[in-house]
Design a protein around this motif. Structure first.
Motif, short mmCIF file in Angstrom:
data_model
loop_
_atom_site.label_atom_id
_atom_site.label_comp_id
_atom_site.label_asym_id
_atom_site.label_seq_id
_atom_site.Cartn_x
_atom_site.Cartn_y
_atom_site.Cartn_z
N GLU A 84 142.81 45.15 74.05
CA GLU A 84 143.89 45.67 73.20
C GLU A 84 145.25 45.68 73.89
OE1 GLU A 84 142.86 49.24 70.90
OE2 GLU A 84 140.83 48.91 71.61
N HIS A 103 147.17 55.25 73.25
CA HIS A 103 146.17 54.88 72.23
C HIS A 103 144.93 55.73 72.43
CE1 HIS A 103 143.28 52.83 69.84
NE2 HIS A 103 142.67 52.25 70.85
N HIS A 105 141.30 57.86 70.50
CA HIS A 105 140.21 57.71 69.53
C HIS A 105 139.68 59.10 69.16
CE1 HIS A 105 138.57 53.38 70.48
NE2 HIS A 105 139.82 53.44 70.88
N HIS A 178 138.68 53.47 64.15
CA HIS A 178 139.01 53.16 65.52
C HIS A 178 139.89 54.26 66.14
CE1 HIS A 178 140.55 49.75 68.40
NE2 HIS A 178 140.49 50.92 68.98
ZN LIG Z 1 140.85 51.35 70.98
#
Ligand SMILES: [Zn+2]
Length: 214
Positions: A84, A103, A105, A178
């Motif tokens: 990513e 980022h 989750h 996600h």
């Molecule tokens: Zn991820």
């Protein structure tokens, strides 16, 4: 300047220390389950430091970071960065003012990204906390948090993000099933945006659980 020029090691260690602190906090808050999530900061005009994939984000050390250029290629390392990475570097490449990309989750993010996958956006309206987003002066506004379909095709995802950025302004987006991407000019602002999204997403889910009309 070239991506192979010497790196400012003071800046690299300051960025790494800040990322270790914030990722440990986010891990304690349950937002990085099972080695997921990735975090980065801009080092200079051509490079960023990013977490190596597959590590427990609650226990990172300086060795768990690597330098990448804005095409996502490792600099001075044989390591491979997270798949990513391209979603981080596209923001640095496009916006010189972006200094940090986070980022996560979390459960809230993951549930909401599935629940609102069909409209493809989560509307956040009437919350005082909307003022947490840089440039928003009032709660008397609404913002739409976009939700992208999950894909392992990162260049295709990045192309969708580019179109959203064209339509901007944007402080973050969800990927279905996600998690969340949020960013800012430095780690404090990126964290404020991430925390605001997490809180507001949680409020929306609570309203649904409590049976409030949407
Ligand atoms: Zn991820």
């Amino acid at each position: 300047m070239s991506a192979s020029d010497p790196i400012d090691t003071n800046r690299l260690s300051r960025c790494t220390s800040a990322l270790i602190l914030h990722t440990a906090e986010l891990a304690r808050l349950g937002q990085t389950p099972a080695t997921s999530s990735n975090f980065s900061m801009r080092l200079d005009a051509l490079r960023a430091v990013i977490t190596v994939s597959g590590r427990d984000k609650g226990r990172l050390g300086p060795e768990d970071f690597m330098v990448v250029d804005f095409d996502g290629q490792a600099v001075g390392s044989e390591r491979r960065s997270s798949a990513e990475t391209g979603l981080h570097t596209q923001l640095y490449r496009r916006f010189p003012e972006v200094g940090c990309v986070l980022h996560t989750h979390s459960r809230n993010q993951t549930v909401a990204s599935r629940l609102f996958a069909e409209p493809g956006r989560l509307r956040l309206e009437g919350y005082e906390l909307l003022k947490a987003f840089a440039g928003n002066q009032t709660h008397e506004t609404a913002i739409e948090l976009p939700i992208l379909r999950n894909s392992q095709d990162i260049p295709a995802l990045a192309a969708q993000v580019e179109r959203l950025l064209d339509a901007g302004p944007l402080w973050g987006y969800l990927i279905e099933g996600h998690g969340l991407y949020a960013w800012g000019q430095d780690i404090a602002e990126a964290r404020r945006h991430l925390d605001a999204f997490e809180f507001l997403i949680g409020c929306e889910l609570d309203l649904i659980r409590l049976g409030a009309a949407r």
